[in-house]
Design a protein around this motif. Structure first.
Motif, PDB file in Angstrom:
ATOM      1  N   LEU A 110       4.675   3.193  -2.279  1.00  0.00           N
ATOM      2  CA  LEU A 110       5.000   4.557  -2.698  1.00  0.00           C
ATOM      3  C   LEU A 110       6.307   5.025  -2.057  1.00  0.00           C
ATOM      4  O   LEU A 110       7.079   5.753  -2.685  1.00  0.00           O
ATOM      5  CB  LEU A 110       3.857   5.507  -2.346  1.00  0.00           C
ATOM      6  CG  LEU A 110       2.549   5.268  -3.104  1.00  0.00           C
ATOM      7  CD1 LEU A 110       1.424   6.087  -2.496  1.00  0.00           C
ATOM      8  CD2 LEU A 110       2.708   5.576  -4.575  1.00  0.00           C
ATOM      9  N   LYS A 112       5.492  11.465  -4.690  1.00  0.00           N
ATOM     10  CA  LYS A 112       5.360  10.098  -4.155  1.00  0.00           C
ATOM     11  C   LYS A 112       5.204  10.137  -2.641  1.00  0.00           C
ATOM     12  O   LYS A 112       4.365   9.438  -2.081  1.00  0.00           O
ATOM     13  CB  LYS A 112       6.570   9.232  -4.524  1.00  0.00           C
ATOM     14  CG  LYS A 112       6.669   8.874  -5.970  1.00  0.00           C
ATOM     15  CD  LYS A 112       5.542   7.983  -6.426  1.00  0.00           C
ATOM     16  CE  LYS A 112       5.728   7.681  -7.903  1.00  0.00           C
ATOM     17  NZ  LYS A 112       4.533   7.163  -8.528  1.00  0.00           N
ATOM     18  N   LYS A 122       1.734  11.321  -1.582  1.00  0.00           N
ATOM     19  CA  LYS A 122       0.702  10.277  -1.693  1.00  0.00           C
ATOM     20  C   LYS A 122       0.849   9.221  -0.602  1.00  0.00           C
ATOM     21  O   LYS A 122      -0.139   8.636  -0.168  1.00  0.00           O
ATOM     22  CB  LYS A 122       0.776   9.595  -3.059  1.00  0.00           C
ATOM     23  CG  LYS A 122       0.293  10.441  -4.199  1.00  0.00           C
ATOM     24  CD  LYS A 122       0.396   9.673  -5.499  1.00  0.00           C
ATOM     25  CE  LYS A 122       0.026  10.544  -6.674  1.00  0.00           C
ATOM     26  NZ  LYS A 122       0.219   9.844  -7.966  1.00  0.00           N
ATOM     27  N   ALA A 123       2.088   8.960  -0.177  1.00  0.00           N
ATOM     28  CA  ALA A 123       2.353   7.870   0.755  1.00  0.00           C
ATOM     29  C   ALA A 123       2.069   8.220   2.203  1.00  0.00           C
ATOM     30  O   ALA A 123       1.753   7.339   3.004  1.00  0.00           O
ATOM     31  CB  ALA A 123       3.811   7.426   0.632  1.00  0.00           C
ATOM     32  N   LEU A 124       2.182   9.495   2.556  1.00  0.00           N
ATOM     33  CA  LEU A 124       2.130   9.884   3.964  1.00  0.00           C
ATOM     34  C   LEU A 124       0.846  10.625   4.300  1.00  0.00           C
ATOM     35  O   LEU A 124       0.242  11.265   3.432  1.00  0.00           O
ATOM     36  CB  LEU A 124       3.336  10.769   4.296  1.00  0.00           C
ATOM     37  CG  LEU A 124       4.685  10.085   4.085  1.00  0.00           C
ATOM     38  CD1 LEU A 124       5.812  11.099   4.183  1.00  0.00           C
ATOM     39  CD2 LEU A 124       4.885   8.965   5.085  1.00  0.00           C
ATOM     40  N   ASN A 151       0.835  -1.208   0.000  1.00  0.00           N
ATOM     41  CA  ASN A 151       0.000   0.000   0.000  1.00  0.00           C
ATOM     42  C   ASN A 151       0.868   1.256   0.000  1.00  0.00           C
ATOM     43  O   ASN A 151       1.613   1.475  -0.937  1.00  0.00           O
ATOM     44  CB  ASN A 151      -0.996  -0.027   1.161  1.00  0.00           C
ATOM     45  CG  ASN A 151      -1.875  -1.261   1.111  1.00  0.00           C
ATOM     46  OD1 ASN A 151      -2.286  -1.684   0.043  1.00  0.00           O
ATOM     47  ND2 ASN A 151      -2.130  -1.845   2.248  1.00  0.00           N
ATOM     48  N   GLU A 152       0.823   2.054   1.083  1.00  0.00           N
ATOM     49  CA  GLU A 152       1.609   3.283   1.132  1.00  0.00           C
ATOM     50  C   GLU A 152       3.104   2.986   1.083  1.00  0.00           C
ATOM     51  O   GLU A 152       3.893   3.769   0.581  1.00  0.00           O
ATOM     52  CB  GLU A 152       1.287   4.099   2.398  1.00  0.00           C
ATOM     53  CG  GLU A 152      -0.107   4.681   2.410  1.00  0.00           C
ATOM     54  CD  GLU A 152      -1.158   3.694   2.920  1.00  0.00           C
ATOM     55  OE1 GLU A 152      -0.802   2.588   3.369  1.00  0.00           O
ATOM     56  OE2 GLU A 152      -2.345   4.032   2.838  1.00  0.00           O
TER      57      GLU A 152
END
Length: 160
Positions: A82, A114, A117-119, A78-79
């Motif tokens: 990224l 990136k 989007k991930a955090l 998932n995250e």
């Protein structure tokens, strides 16, 4: 830098702040940041290894190979996927410097995207466009190092 594996979370954080906070040149931030992510990756991969005395600080694996190991063995879904993509971009930025002395501004923006989007929202100064690029990079790199080193500590300290 093998002693990094013995650091606590606080000591690793202090180490990163000390080493990165005074850098104002994008090139130096990227080169040192690349090294520090590799330190964290080495620790984490050692903790996953079945070998009793694995030492990823002395193994001759490339950074790209270590990233592939993280994909296959590192439980980054998932995250986390990224985050790994952001690390790949960091590696491309470092390679651009090493091979052509070029800093690719577009890749820097991809790195920030990136991480964004991930955090979770409001996490990290890398999002603050009013700050200069070296400071934003330092924030993003520190977050990546913290995530990977934190996972290493969970395994090392038996919390996983």
């Amino acid at each position: 830098m093998e002693e990094v594996r013995g650091y606590s979370e606080d000591k690793f954080g202090h180490f990163l702040r000390k080493e990165l906070s005074q850098l104002t040149d994008v090139t130096l931030v990227l080169l040192k940041g690349h090294l520090f992510t590799e330190f964290a990756i080495n620790c984490y991969l050692e903790s996953l290894s079945q070998a009793k005395r694995s030492n990823f600080f002395k193994e001759n694996f490339t950074y790209a190979t270590k990233l592939k190991m993280l994909v296959h063995f590192g439980n980054f879904e998932n995250e986390g996927t990224l985050i790994l993509e952001a690390i790949r971009i960091l590696n491309r930025l470092r390679n651009g410097i090493a091979h052509s002395l070029n800093v690719n501004e577009q890749l820097i923006q991809e790195f920030f995207a990136k991480l964004d989007k991930a955090l979770p929202p409001n996490n990290g100064n890398f999002r603050n466009k009013k700050l200069d690029i070296p400071l934003r990079l330092t924030s993003g790199i520190a977050i990546i190092c913290g995530i990977i080193f934190g996972r290493y500590l969970e395994i090392r300290d038996g919390k996983n």
